[in-house]
Design an enzyme around this catalytic site. Sequence first.
Site, PDB file in Angstrom:
ATOM      1  CG  ASP A 151      49.884  13.980 -82.411  1.00  0.00           C
ATOM      2  OD1 ASP A 151      50.784  13.873 -83.252  1.00  0.00           O
ATOM      3  OD2 ASP A 151      48.691  13.666 -82.638  1.00  0.00           O
ATOM      4  CE1 TYR A 152      43.826   8.525 -80.663  1.00  0.00           C
ATOM      5  CE2 TYR A 152      43.131   9.977 -82.427  1.00  0.00           C
ATOM      6  CZ  TYR A 152      42.886   8.899 -81.616  1.00  0.00           C
ATOM      7  OH  TYR A 152      41.728   8.196 -81.763  1.00  0.00           O
TER       8      TYR A 152
END
Length: 753
Positions: free
Chosen positions: A296-297
């Site tokens: 994820d980011y």
Amino acid sequence: MKTNHLIIIPIVVFALIFSSCTNSSKSQSELSATSNPEMNIFIDSLLQKMTLEEKIGQTVLFTAGADITGPTLDENYVSYLKEGMLGAIFNIHSAKGARDFQKIAIEETRLGIPLLFGYDVIHGHKTIFPISLGEAASWDLKMIERSARVAAEEASASGIHWTFAPMVDIARDPRWGRVSEGAGEDVYLGSQIAKARVRGFQGDDLSKNNTILACAKHYAAYGAAEAGRDYNTVDMSERALRSTYLPPFKAALDEGVATFMTSFNELNGVPASGNKFLLSDILRDEWKFDGFVVTDYTSINEMIPHGFSKNEKQAGEQAINAGVDMDMQGGIFLRNLKNLVEENKVSEKRITTAARKILEMKYRLGLFDDPYKYFDEQREKDTHCKQEYLDDAKDMARKSMVLLKNEHEVLPLSKNKKIALIGPLAKDESHIIGSWSAQGDRSGKAISVFEGMEAFLGTSKNIKYTKGCEIEGNDTSNFSEAIRIAKQSDVVVMVLGESEGMSGEARSRTNLDVPGVQKELIAAIKKTGKPIVLVLMNGRPLTLEYENKVADAILEAWFPGTMGGAAIADVLFGAYNPSGKLPSTFPRNVGQIPIYYNYKNTGRPWDPEKKGDNYKSRYLDVPNSPLFPFGYGLSYTSFNYSDLKINKNEFNFNENIEVSVTITNTGKYNGEEVVQLYIQDVFGSVTRPVKELKRFKKMMLKTGESKKVLFTLTLNDLAFYTQDMSFKAEAGEFKLFVGTNSDDVLETRFELK
Ligand code: GLC
């Protein structure tokens, strides 16, 4: 200008070996390179041409910034691309925009390897369907699959190859804003929905230009964040992890999901993006996952503040060696992997494997044959918001709504009623499509409740509207107008709830009441003595004790999407008989949280019927029971359950359990009912929940019609992680329940010998 040629390799076009999307038990081996020898030859040959840097480039993902979905941006992604150091890009969502980037990848890099384009297509791309929690409330797997299919049709027409969905996180704490993105609290329902969404997005052939890679996220246990605060610590037993939080991921994997995304949280002290137990031991070694894992980011970078990595370089080493294949937005793989290989901290073999998994997905999509196959601007124009998609979105929205209360049959409304339509969401055309709404149009395309009612009635002459108040804030100056029109009406329809920005990522709340002065508004209208129909738009279970006292009817509409207002009108006027069931428990108050239906009995279970029994597991101020239980939802008609039967009372370990029950529509309307089957393993080598959903069927029954419903349970349905963590069923006594929700059930028993 670097010369470049599309790789001159004999490309044998072959039929993709994907079993049909209807198969419910696709194994990862069907997706593996061994079942695609031609792909293997192609990828091997390409990898042999690639430098270490170019392989690292495949593991790099950056946002193009058109949508902001995280805390950092890096404007250099175009130069990374031109240097062959970018494998994928996200947040580009037009065929034209994507084509321009792909052209750089094909024509301005040494090997011309096509880019992968990702985007958060969660509950629709242009035609927005109800939020995922609302779709889950439909319990309609075919419609949920259809919703994902429509999303894939529209997204792929805009150049998107890969969606960061389905979100399959089980969540039992509605303070967590991302409850809105998932399928609720239950393992079985969540697993079935995960499969349906993967089928819808990926279709039956990834080489078609209307199918897209799906991504099971957020791996793992992100929904168990302490105190419902997003990104917070997760700590649980392996039994809890394997029993509750992993099954929907395994279900997605069995359905052939192409990618996984790691979660932000730590799990038992190890951040998910550096968690070898999750990413290698379980995902690769035990489950044989054959796709690729994206973080994820910037979650690799975040292993530093987690206190797991001393610097970016160590974080990169930990992530790639734990099993991460692609770094979303962190730039850590970009900046560190080459040095880590040179320092023998990461093997080139590991990087080659990561690059291989990513290249294989590009191959399966057919991007090496035609890197522009998803960039057809005419198809984009022809596909977006097609009438059939709008019809599907309205149908899903109708099926997603849950009737929580309907006293004195105030609903459905007759068409000649004088209606006061009040509330900050009554004319809303923006919040109605919810959070994570991709390219959904917030500037008027969505149908508001007012528009929907006006269209249904063919006129607004009997509708008087005022906003009453804002969603948030304490301005009550419009109450007097609201009271005035209420007094002139036969019935008041109030559309209240949250803003779309109050649920979703980084949107946790400690107070789950409808915000602002909306409760005060409903109290003021109550004083007029007019019947109140409350329509709720919200992204999570709310605490509704007050509303449940003062409203005559309550319709949970979630954020119903582009066609939301039309769907709500159909339900309010009876053109559709509501059939939704809660996928998440609604607590009486926040103090009860976490609260869910499949709780453990404890050694001192409280029985509300036994007064004065103090030394029991209970609260002094509220009952243990929720306001509305899992699986709850009313209809305009009524259903009677009878003749619950099991084919035998005793079973040995290789016999199936055949269950039958009769459902009768005893009311005045045709309607759909979700028949739910639960079991309880009364005792075991570890304690077992008081109920577990194991089957459900949604069915239409005409007034007066009876149907016999049959279910078959297998031994696997009785299995659990026993005291030695083996997954198996144990002999003993079982209760079996069938009913209209997790609380209102018929009961019978059987024994496993
Ligand atoms: C966000 C979300 C994730 C999303 C990703 C890309 O931070 O956690 O669900 O897919 O970034 O936008």
